[in-house]
Design a protein around this motif. Sequence first.
Motif, PDB file in Angstrom:
ATOM      1  N   GLY A 174      51.080  37.626  38.755  1.00 30.87           N
ATOM      2  CA  GLY A 174      50.268  39.568  37.711  1.00 30.87           C
ATOM      3  C   GLY A 174      48.756  39.030  37.178  1.00 30.87           C
ATOM      4  O   GLY A 174      48.107  40.191  37.214  1.00 30.87           O
ATOM      5  N   VAL A 175      49.194  38.806  36.417  1.00 30.17           N
ATOM      6  CA  VAL A 175      47.699  38.188  35.211  1.00 30.17           C
ATOM      7  C   VAL A 175      46.675  37.931  36.219  1.00 30.17           C
ATOM      8  O   VAL A 175      46.292  38.406  36.524  1.00 30.17           O
ATOM      9  CB  VAL A 175      48.243  37.695  34.097  1.00 30.17           C
ATOM     10  CG1 VAL A 175      46.928  37.691  33.512  1.00 30.17           C
ATOM     11  CG2 VAL A 175      49.012  38.770  33.158  1.00 30.17           C
ATOM     12  N   PRO A 176      47.099  37.006  36.387  1.00 28.60           N
ATOM     13  CA  PRO A 176      45.869  35.656  37.660  1.00 28.60           C
ATOM     14  C   PRO A 176      45.525  36.825  38.536  1.00 28.60           C
ATOM     15  O   PRO A 176      43.869  36.742  39.012  1.00 28.60           O
ATOM     16  CB  PRO A 176      47.083  34.916  37.725  1.00 28.60           C
ATOM     17  CG  PRO A 176      47.867  34.076  36.585  1.00 28.60           C
ATOM     18  CD  PRO A 176      48.210  35.516  36.961  1.00 28.60           C
ATOM     19  N   ALA A 177      47.062  37.488  39.236  1.00 29.51           N
ATOM     20  CA  ALA A 177      46.300  38.508  40.279  1.00 29.51           C
ATOM     21  C   ALA A 177      45.001  39.150  39.730  1.00 29.51           C
ATOM     22  O   ALA A 177      44.074  39.969  40.489  1.00 29.51           O
ATOM     23  CB  ALA A 177      47.303  38.871  40.610  1.00 29.51           C
ATOM     24  N   ALA A 178      45.367  39.952  38.526  1.00 30.46           N
ATOM     25  CA  ALA A 178      44.726  41.434  38.147  1.00 30.46           C
ATOM     26  C   ALA A 178      43.837  41.205  38.083  1.00 30.46           C
ATOM     27  O   ALA A 178      42.501  41.118  37.535  1.00 30.46           O
ATOM     28  CB  ALA A 178      45.558  42.059  37.053  1.00 30.46           C
ATOM     29  N   TYR A 179      43.314  39.256  37.241  1.00 31.69           N
ATOM     30  CA  TYR A 179      42.377  38.921  37.026  1.00 31.69           C
ATOM     31  C   TYR A 179      41.321  38.460  38.266  1.00 31.69           C
ATOM     32  O   TYR A 179      39.854  39.062  38.189  1.00 31.69           O
ATOM     33  CB  TYR A 179      42.373  37.540  35.748  1.00 31.69           C
ATOM     34  CG  TYR A 179      40.552  37.017  36.453  1.00 31.69           C
ATOM     35  CD1 TYR A 179      40.490  36.734  35.178  1.00 31.69           C
ATOM     36  CD2 TYR A 179      40.422  35.666  36.813  1.00 31.69           C
ATOM     37  CE1 TYR A 179      39.068  36.491  34.731  1.00 31.69           C
ATOM     38  CE2 TYR A 179      39.878  35.211  36.453  1.00 31.69           C
ATOM     39  CZ  TYR A 179      38.295  35.039  35.500  1.00 31.69           C
ATOM     40  OH  TYR A 179      37.156  34.756  35.238  1.00 31.69           O
ATOM     41  N   VAL A 180      41.884  38.420  39.224  1.00 32.61           N
ATOM     42  CA  VAL A 180      40.793  38.205  40.859  1.00 32.61           C
ATOM     43  C   VAL A 180      40.584  39.062  41.441  1.00 32.61           C
ATOM     44  O   VAL A 180      39.011  39.460  41.883  1.00 32.61           O
ATOM     45  CB  VAL A 180      42.042  37.195  41.778  1.00 32.61           C
ATOM     46  CG1 VAL A 180      40.970  36.779  42.521  1.00 32.61           C
ATOM     47  CG2 VAL A 180      42.149  36.054  41.181  1.00 32.61           C
ATOM     48  N   LEU A 181      41.481  40.230  40.565  1.00 28.78           N
ATOM     49  CA  LEU A 181      40.484  41.537  41.608  1.00 28.78           C
ATOM     50  C   LEU A 181      39.907  42.216  40.787  1.00 28.78           C
ATOM     51  O   LEU A 181      38.864  43.249  41.223  1.00 28.78           O
ATOM     52  CB  LEU A 181      42.246  42.554  41.749  1.00 28.78           C
ATOM     53  CG  LEU A 181      43.082  42.134  42.690  1.00 28.78           C
ATOM     54  CD1 LEU A 181      44.032  43.211  42.171  1.00 28.78           C
ATOM     55  CD2 LEU A 181      42.645  42.102  43.999  1.00 28.78           C
ATOM     56  N   SER A 182      40.273  42.048  38.983  1.00 30.07           N
ATOM     57  CA  SER A 182      38.336  42.572  38.559  1.00 30.07           C
ATOM     58  C   SER A 182      38.334  41.688  38.402  1.00 30.07           C
ATOM     59  O   SER A 182      36.392  42.369  38.560  1.00 30.07           O
ATOM     60  CB  SER A 182      39.000  42.033  37.362  1.00 30.07           C
ATOM     61  OG  SER A 182      37.866  42.819  36.542  1.00 30.07           O
ATOM     62  N   ARG A 183      37.937  40.332  38.906  1.00 28.66           N
ATOM     63  CA  ARG A 183      36.853  39.736  39.360  1.00 28.66           C
ATOM     64  C   ARG A 183      36.040  39.119  40.179  1.00 28.66           C
ATOM     65  O   ARG A 183      34.379  38.815  40.621  1.00 28.66           O
ATOM     66  CB  ARG A 183      36.573  38.061  37.832  1.00 28.66           C
ATOM     67  CG  ARG A 183      36.530  38.184  36.712  1.00 28.66           C
ATOM     68  CD  ARG A 183      35.796  39.237  35.996  1.00 28.66           C
ATOM     69  NE  ARG A 183      35.227  38.568  34.614  1.00 28.66           N
ATOM     70  CZ  ARG A 183      35.815  40.455  34.132  1.00 28.66           C
ATOM     71  NH1 ARG A 183      36.011  40.483  34.477  1.00 28.66           N
ATOM     72  NH2 ARG A 183      36.086  39.541  32.275  1.00 28.66           N
ATOM     73  N   TYR A 184      36.243  39.529  41.504  1.00 21.09           N
ATOM     74  CA  TYR A 184      36.306  38.378  42.685  1.00 21.09           C
ATOM     75  C   TYR A 184      35.566  39.722  43.834  1.00 21.09           C
ATOM     76  O   TYR A 184      36.683  40.798  43.317  1.00 21.09           O
ATOM     77  CB  TYR A 184      36.153  37.493  43.302  1.00 21.09           C
ATOM     78  CG  TYR A 184      36.455  36.242  42.393  1.00 21.09           C
ATOM     79  CD1 TYR A 184      35.341  35.668  42.603  1.00 21.09           C
ATOM     80  CD2 TYR A 184      37.595  36.044  41.449  1.00 21.09           C
ATOM     81  CE1 TYR A 184      36.111  34.443  41.866  1.00 21.09           C
ATOM     82  CE2 TYR A 184      37.336  34.773  40.432  1.00 21.09           C
ATOM     83  CZ  TYR A 184      36.163  34.314  40.260  1.00 21.09           C
ATOM     84  OH  TYR A 184      36.297  32.500  40.624  1.00 21.09           O
TER      85      TYR A 184
END
Length: 292
Positions: free
Chosen positions: A104-114
Amino acid sequence: MATQDAQSATSSQRLDKETREKLVTVVRHTVLLGWSFVVLFPLYWLVSMSLKPPGQANSLPPDWIFLPTVYNYIQLAQQSDFLAAFANSVVMVAASVVLVLLIGVPAAYVLSRYDIPMQRDVLVWILSSRMLPPIAVVIPFFVIFRALNLFDTRIGMVLMYVSINLSLVVWVMKAFFDGIPETLEEAARVDGATQFQGFRKVVLPAAKPGIFSVAIISFIFAWIELLFGLVLTSFEAVPVTLFVYSFIGSRSIEWSMLAAASTAMIIPVVVFLVAVNKYLAAGLSFGVVIKE
């Protein structure tokens, strides 16, 4: 004379202000103490019931003064089924929390930054997994688990707990990542850090309060879950909630044993909260940089 009257009026106003502040403080503390009593009284009732003999646990009117006994806990510890179910829950819930954070944490980061195509639709699709009531999806999961040989397995329950908490982790952590300026990562890359190093050494420490918050919530949601354990397990992967539920019979309820098992079930949650709260407080003391 006029000066004395003005000084007296000023002193009177100051006294009235101090009196009002003290009165507000007393009222506030009284309300908080009363609310704390309301919130903690069920916990006191549960623990006190677990310390009463079986015949005294559900007596009416209740015995407020009694001789505490650990008989119920001794009986509980002698039941191998309870120990196995307790160990199952500890292992499965801990594994699910680690796995849901890793996903969940990497997925949230990707959805936030890209800028992902149909990003809003993806977020709504992730959130939709929490909109359906569990009773509406438990039967399809039962069919899928039987087909994949995951029925009554710890791996199957871990995957189930992950599916329950994944949307929560993604949405909460995306909000935290949105509040962290991208300039911090750009500065790290200027200093020679790779994008992954910037994520690991800059973004994750800033998002630490959010990570520990979702870990706490995910642990609690998985630990208290009952319906999926009731339908998707039978013997090997039975969670502790299902064992506690077994004290509620069709004709009678073993109140003392039910209270003892419920109290024992609360202990890991309290231990986890105390252990994580130290790191959560440390993360909050550093603060999170919010975008302007």
